[in-house]
Scaffold this motif. Structure first.
Motif, PDB file in Angstrom:
ATOM      1  N   ALA A 102       0.857  -1.184   0.000  1.00 19.26           N
ATOM      2  CA  ALA A 102       0.000   0.000   0.000  1.00 19.26           C
ATOM      3  C   ALA A 102       0.891   1.231   0.000  1.00 19.26           C
ATOM      4  N   ALA A 103       0.523   2.232  -0.774  1.00 19.02           N
ATOM      5  CA  ALA A 103       1.278   3.481  -0.854  1.00 19.02           C
ATOM      6  C   ALA A 103       0.360   4.646  -0.526  1.00 19.02           C
ATOM      7  N   PHE A 104       0.887   5.580   0.250  1.00 21.33           N
ATOM      8  CA  PHE A 104       0.110   6.741   0.665  1.00 21.33           C
ATOM      9  C   PHE A 104       0.939   8.001   0.444  1.00 21.33           C
ATOM     10  N   GLU A 105       0.369   8.988  -0.255  1.00 21.27           N
ATOM     11  CA  GLU A 105       1.028  10.267  -0.496  1.00 21.27           C
ATOM     12  C   GLU A 105       0.599  11.251   0.594  1.00 21.27           C
ATOM     13  N   PHE A 106       1.556  11.696   1.404  1.00 19.53           N
ATOM     14  CA  PHE A 106       1.248  12.649   2.462  1.00 19.53           C
ATOM     15  C   PHE A 106       0.901  14.025   1.890  1.00 19.53           C
ATOM     16  N   ASN A 107       1.625  14.395   0.818  1.00 21.83           N
ATOM     17  CA  ASN A 107       1.359  15.641   0.103  1.00 21.83           C
ATOM     18  C   ASN A 107       1.924  15.486  -1.301  1.00 21.83           C
ATOM     19  N   ASP A 108       2.192  16.571  -1.991  1.00 20.74           N
ATOM     20  CA  ASP A 108       2.679  16.482  -3.366  1.00 20.74           C
ATOM     21  C   ASP A 108       4.127  15.990  -3.448  1.00 20.74           C
ATOM     22  N   TYR A 109       4.815  15.910  -2.324  1.00 19.54           N
ATOM     23  CA  TYR A 109       6.243  15.585  -2.355  1.00 19.54           C
ATOM     24  C   TYR A 109       6.604  14.312  -1.587  1.00 19.54           C
ATOM     25  N   TRP A 110       5.947  14.034  -0.478  1.00 15.22           N
ATOM     26  CA  TRP A 110       6.308  12.908   0.379  1.00 15.22           C
ATOM     27  C   TRP A 110       5.317  11.756   0.213  1.00 15.22           C
ATOM     28  N   PHE A 111       5.848  10.512   0.250  1.00 16.80           N
ATOM     29  CA  PHE A 111       4.992   9.338   0.166  1.00 16.80           C
ATOM     30  C   PHE A 111       5.583   8.196   0.987  1.00 16.80           C
ATOM     31  N   HIS A 139      10.942  -7.790  -1.956  1.00 12.50           N
ATOM     32  CA  HIS A 139      11.358  -7.557  -0.580  1.00 12.50           C
ATOM     33  C   HIS A 139      10.160  -7.140   0.262  1.00 12.50           C
ATOM     34  N   ASP A 140      10.173  -7.525   1.530  1.00 16.76           N
ATOM     35  CA  ASP A 140       9.191  -7.024   2.503  1.00 16.76           C
ATOM     36  C   ASP A 140       9.822  -5.818   3.189  1.00 16.76           C
ATOM     37  N   ALA A 141       9.295  -4.638   2.922  1.00 20.07           N
ATOM     38  CA  ALA A 141       9.994  -3.432   3.371  1.00 20.07           C
ATOM     39  C   ALA A 141       9.049  -2.243   3.485  1.00 20.07           C
ATOM     40  N   LEU A 142       9.546  -1.233   4.186  1.00 18.40           N
ATOM     41  CA  LEU A 142       8.905   0.084   4.259  1.00 18.40           C
ATOM     42  C   LEU A 142       9.770   1.070   3.485  1.00 18.40           C
ATOM     43  N   LYS A 143       9.141   1.778   2.558  1.00 20.24           N
ATOM     44  CA  LYS A 143       9.838   2.795   1.769  1.00 20.24           C
ATOM     45  C   LYS A 143       9.208   4.155   2.045  1.00 20.24           C
ATOM     46  N   ILE A 144      10.026   5.121   2.381  1.00 18.32           N
ATOM     47  CA  ILE A 144       9.571   6.502   2.568  1.00 18.32           C
ATOM     48  C   ILE A 144      10.295   7.363   1.535  1.00 18.32           C
ATOM     49  N   GLY A 145       9.566   8.133   0.747  1.00 19.05           N
ATOM     50  CA  GLY A 145      10.183   8.836  -0.366  1.00 19.05           C
ATOM     51  C   GLY A 145       9.789  10.300  -0.483  1.00 19.05           C
ATOM     52  N   TYR A 146      10.641  11.025  -1.197  1.00 17.43           N
ATOM     53  CA  TYR A 146      10.439  12.454  -1.472  1.00 17.43           C
ATOM     54  C   TYR A 146      10.807  12.702  -2.924  1.00 17.43           C
ATOM     55  N   ARG A 147      10.015  13.522  -3.621  1.00 19.90           N
ATOM     56  CA  ARG A 147      10.310  13.846  -5.016  1.00 19.90           C
ATOM     57  C   ARG A 147       9.868  15.274  -5.309  1.00 19.90           C
ATOM     58  N   LYS A 148      10.759  16.053  -5.935  1.00 24.92           N
ATOM     59  CA  LYS A 148      10.435  17.427  -6.305  1.00 24.92           C
ATOM     60  C   LYS A 148      11.527  17.969  -7.228  1.00 24.92           C
ATOM     61  N   ASN A 149      11.096  18.526  -8.371  1.00 25.19           N
ATOM     62  CA  ASN A 149      11.992  19.235  -9.291  1.00 25.19           C
ATOM     63  C   ASN A 149      13.252  18.428  -9.653  1.00 25.19           C
ATOM     64  N   GLY A 150      13.062  17.183 -10.006  1.00 21.06           N
ATOM     65  CA  GLY A 150      14.190  16.342 -10.416  1.00 21.06           C
ATOM     66  C   GLY A 150      14.900  15.656  -9.279  1.00 21.06           C
ATOM     67  N   HIS A 151      14.595  16.025  -8.039  1.00 25.18           N
ATOM     68  CA  HIS A 151      15.205  15.390  -6.868  1.00 25.18           C
ATOM     69  C   HIS A 151      14.333  14.223  -6.404  1.00 25.18           C
ATOM     70  N   GLN A 152      14.977  13.094  -6.078  1.00 24.09           N
ATOM     71  CA  GLN A 152      14.286  11.965  -5.470  1.00 24.09           C
ATOM     72  C   GLN A 152      15.122  11.456  -4.303  1.00 24.09           C
ATOM     73  N   HIS A 189      18.635  10.600  -5.933  1.00 22.52           N
ATOM     74  CA  HIS A 189      18.764  10.678  -7.393  1.00 22.52           C
ATOM     75  C   HIS A 189      18.396  12.082  -7.854  1.00 22.52           C
ATOM     76  N   TYR A 190      19.151  12.570  -8.855  1.00 24.80           N
ATOM     77  CA  TYR A 190      18.849  13.895  -9.410  1.00 24.80           C
ATOM     78  C   TYR A 190      18.956  13.866 -10.926  1.00 24.80           C
ATOM     79  N   ASP A 191      17.919  14.371 -11.595  1.00 25.85           N
ATOM     80  CA  ASP A 191      17.903  14.569 -13.045  1.00 25.85           C
ATOM     81  C   ASP A 191      18.190  16.036 -13.333  1.00 25.85           C
ATOM     82  N   PHE A 192      19.299  16.308 -13.997  1.00 19.51           N
ATOM     83  CA  PHE A 192      19.648  17.685 -14.335  1.00 19.51           C
ATOM     84  C   PHE A 192      18.738  18.179 -15.449  1.00 19.51           C
TER      85      PHE A 192
END
Length: 421
Positions: A102-111, A139-152, A189-192
């Motif tokens: 299950a995935a949940f987006e806290f806002n436009d950037y964090w999930f 894998h059985d795991a917890l993933k916490i992520g952030y994404r904004k303007n090419g940054h992950q 990760h960053y996309d220039f």
């Protein structure tokens, strides 16, 4: 055997149902993937007296997905095996969940994503989905992520046990699962935006159980892997490189100091022809005591890199050796038409360290693959590989290098996609 191979198929059907509320979506997908193989020295070199083998394996997978605003869920169950493996009347079928998250987006950037999931990062050298394998890897795991303007930025956390223990501590018997006891990974990760440049950094802390299974005494050993991946694709070029360093202690409580490096370059000459060159170096170990210097590529998709016959890191070295690997390769691709393409790659393998009284050369491998898109949703793929080993290959991998070593496969893929609103 060839006639049987021609009946191999891959059938994948997808269905999407959109509710009255446009923000609610329900997805269903079903897949049957089959592949026939002829093995005459795949994974391990064969001896002169060993007969070739042949089989057809199959993956049957059913997936369900749901999306609603910031919430997503996916369940995927599969049955994998070889044709004829199960009885005609079988009350104990093997059907497992290969994905349940299950995935949940806290806002436009964090999930956050929690549960059984594939972990696939960068070029899949350290963490990969291993889709070539009939079962894949999850894998059985917890993933916490952030994404904004090419940054992950991803943080991955896992803790494994064999059962719901009441007493007895947290000893984890990994002899069957080949898994870690706990894992913490940080990936950036960053996309220039202004250039075709991508850059990643990964840091992993891996806890492996080094305790005693009989007494269930836990003795977790921690090994760290830190490295970077860079990709640059200007115009007709595609350039990439990676470097990783390992330290800490392995499961045998030995201090670790190991590294790996890779470099790749491919160039599209025109619409039909392309060429590529590359090199990989994974440090090895030549002694049974002291610091352990053999790099462990962990949970990567090794089939992509070290030869299609999977002699290295998809199967173990023998005789107590782990001499590492030097892999130099060159290849060519040719697009016959809009529907037919082929490629051939040559690998020269050698040990990373010189073993006593042995040459470093392990031999050469040639891999060929043809892909033909017969019509929409229908494609045919086949491959053939040969290995020319050396006496050193016999020592570290087994078999007899004077015996002919080859491997072939063929697969028919049928992939209709159906979407209903």
């Amino acid at each position: 055997m060839l006639i049987a191979f021609l009946f191999i198929g891959n059938v994948s059907i997808s269905y999407a149902q959109e509710e009255n509320n446009e923000k609610d979506k329900f997805f269903v997908s079903a897949q049957i993937r089959t592949r026939g193989e002829y093995r005459n020295g795949a994974l391990y070199p064969r001896n002169e007296s060993d007969l070739p083998s042949g089989f057809i394996n199959e993956r049957a997978r059913l997936s369900l997905g749901y999306e609603r605003q910031r919430l997503s869920l996916k369940f995927s169950a599969q049955h994998v095996g070889v044709w004829g493996q199960d009885a005609l009347v079988d009350k104990n079928g093997r059907f497992i969940l290969n994905e349940a998250w299950a995935a949940f987006e806290f806002n436009d950037y964090w999930f956050m994503q929690l549960g059984r999931q594939a972990l696939s990062y960068d070029d899949e050298r350290i963490l990969g989905g291993l889709d070539w394998n009939v079962a894949g890897r999850y894998h059985d795991a917890l993933k916490i992520g952030y994404r904004k303007n090419g940054h992950q930025l991803h943080g991955i956390f896992a803790f494994n046990q064999n059962d719901e223990n009441v007493i007895g501590g947290t000893f984890y018997d990994s002899s069957k699962t080949k898994l870690y006891k706990n894992m913490q990974t940080l990936w950036y990760h960053y996309d220039f935006a202004s250039t075709p440049l991508q850059f990643s950094i990964m840091a992993m802390n891996l806890g492996q159980e080094g305790g005693d299974a009989e007494s269930r005494k836990s003795d977790t050993q921690y090994m760290q892997t830190f490295g970077t991946y860079i990709k640059y694709a200007p115009g007709q070029w595609n350039l990439s490189g990676a470097f990783y360093y390992q330290f800490g202690k392995n499961v045998s409580s030995r201090s670790v100091s190991a590294f790996m490096g890779s470099a790749r370059a491919s160039y599209n000459i025109n619409k039909s022809w392309s060429v590529n060159v590359g090199t990989d170096y994974l440090s090895g170990n030549d002694k049974s005591d002291g610091t352990y210097k053999a790099f462990n590529p962990l949970y990567g998709t090794h089939h992509k890199f070290y030869g299609a016959m999977d002699y290295f890191y998809a199967s173990d070295f023998i005789g107590g050796y782990n001499p590492g690997l030097s892999d130099t390769q060159i290849g060519v691709g040719y697009k016959v038409s809009s529907s037919v393409s082929m490629g051939m790659n040559y690998h020269y393998f050698a040990t990373a360290v010189k073993l006593e009284n042995l040459e470093r050369s392990l031999g050469s491998e040639i891999d060929y693959q043809l892909d033909w898109k017969i019509m929409k949703d229908v494609s045919l793929s086949l491959g053939y590989s040969v290995m020319f080993g050396t006496s050193t290959m016999d020592i570290v991998k087994g078999g007899n290098h004077n015996s002919w070593q080859d491997w072939g496969w063929i697969s028919l893929n049928i992939n209709p996609q159906i979407f209903c609103k």
